[in-house]
Design a protein around this motif. Structure first.
Motif, short mmCIF file in Angstrom:
data_model
loop_
_atom_site.label_atom_id
_atom_site.label_comp_id
_atom_site.label_asym_id
_atom_site.label_seq_id
_atom_site.Cartn_x
_atom_site.Cartn_y
_atom_site.Cartn_z
N VAL A 48 30.26 38.46 43.46
CA VAL A 48 30.17 37.01 43.29
C VAL A 48 31.55 36.49 42.92
CG1 VAL A 48 29.10 35.15 41.95
CG2 VAL A 48 27.79 37.20 42.48
N THR A 49 31.93 35.34 43.46
CA THR A 49 33.18 34.70 43.10
C THR A 49 32.90 33.63 42.07
OG1 THR A 49 34.00 35.08 45.34
CG2 THR A 49 35.21 33.52 43.99
N SER A 50 33.58 33.71 40.93
CA SER A 50 33.36 32.71 39.88
C SER A 50 34.61 32.60 39.02
CB SER A 50 32.16 33.09 39.01
OG SER A 50 32.40 34.30 38.35
N TYR A 51 34.59 31.66 38.09
CA TYR A 51 35.70 31.43 37.17
C TYR A 51 35.46 32.22 35.89
CZ TYR A 51 37.16 27.52 40.07
OH TYR A 51 37.59 26.75 41.12
N VAL A 52 36.47 33.00 35.46
CA VAL A 52 36.39 33.80 34.25
C VAL A 52 37.69 33.63 33.49
CG1 VAL A 52 36.06 36.11 33.31
CG2 VAL A 52 34.90 35.47 35.41
N CYS A 53 37.60 33.43 32.17
CA CYS A 53 38.81 33.28 31.37
C CYS A 53 39.48 34.64 31.18
CB CYS A 53 38.50 32.62 30.02
SG CYS A 53 37.54 33.62 28.89
N THR A 54 40.77 34.63 30.90
CA THR A 54 41.52 35.87 30.79
C THR A 54 41.12 36.67 29.55
OG1 THR A 54 43.28 34.65 29.70
CG2 THR A 54 43.50 34.99 32.05
N LYS A 55 40.60 36.00 28.53
CA LYS A 55 40.14 36.71 27.33
C LYS A 55 38.95 37.60 27.67
CE LYS A 55 39.27 35.85 22.48
NZ LYS A 55 39.15 34.82 21.43
N CYS A 56 38.02 37.12 28.49
CA CYS A 56 36.87 37.92 28.91
C CYS A 56 37.29 39.03 29.86
CB CYS A 56 35.81 37.03 29.57
SG CYS A 56 34.99 35.91 28.44
N LEU A 57 38.28 38.77 30.71
CA LEU A 57 38.78 39.80 31.63
C LEU A 57 39.41 40.95 30.87
CD1 LEU A 57 40.36 37.67 34.49
CD2 LEU A 57 38.37 39.16 34.67
N ARG A 58 40.25 40.64 29.87
CA ARG A 58 40.93 41.68 29.10
C ARG A 58 39.98 42.43 28.20
NH1 ARG A 58 45.24 39.42 25.73
NH2 ARG A 58 44.17 37.45 25.96
N ALA A 59 38.92 41.76 27.73
CA ALA A 59 37.96 42.40 26.84
C ALA A 59 37.01 43.33 27.59
CB ALA A 59 37.16 41.35 26.09
N GLY A 60 37.01 43.25 28.93
CA GLY A 60 36.14 44.11 29.72
C GLY A 60 34.71 43.62 29.78
N LYS A 61 34.49 42.34 29.59
CA LYS A 61 33.13 41.79 29.63
C LYS A 61 32.60 41.69 31.04
CE LYS A 61 33.50 39.18 25.36
NZ LYS A 61 33.40 37.86 24.72
N VAL A 62 33.49 41.71 32.05
CA VAL A 62 33.10 41.66 33.46
C VAL A 62 33.79 42.80 34.19
CG1 VAL A 62 32.65 39.19 33.53
CG2 VAL A 62 34.93 40.03 34.01
N GLU A 63 33.22 43.17 35.32
CA GLU A 63 33.81 44.21 36.16
C GLU A 63 34.27 43.55 37.46
OE1 GLU A 63 32.57 48.37 38.41
OE2 GLU A 63 31.18 47.39 37.03
N ARG A 64 35.56 43.70 37.75
CA ARG A 64 36.10 43.12 38.97
C ARG A 64 35.59 43.87 40.20
NH1 ARG A 64 42.14 40.83 38.93
NH2 ARG A 64 41.65 38.97 37.75
N ALA A 65 35.42 43.13 41.27
CA ALA A 65 34.95 43.74 42.52
C ALA A 65 36.11 44.18 43.37
CB ALA A 65 34.10 42.74 43.29
#
Length: 65
Positions: A48-65
């Protein structure tokens, strides 16, 4: 402005004052924008393509495709 899909962080509004606060009558409105990126992430096994803040990206709350 975009909002984070995980933590719902969005832009904030407020007044910009000088450090000394000497000119309280000369306030200016200002917008603080959040650092939100347009990324592809995995949700329930699909991409899915969506908007994610960099704090959530660095914390590992989401997994990049």
């Amino acid at each position: 402005m975009a909002k984070c899909a995980i933590c719902e962080k969005a832009s904030l509004w407020g007044s910009q004052l000088s450090h000394s606060r000497s000119r309280l009558s000369g306030k200016h409105n200002r917008e603080w924008k959040s650092n939100v990126k347009h990324v592809r992430i995995k949700v329930d096994g699909r991409t899915v393509t969506s908007y994610v803040c960099t704090k959530c990206l660095r914390a590992g709350k989401v997994e990049r495709a």
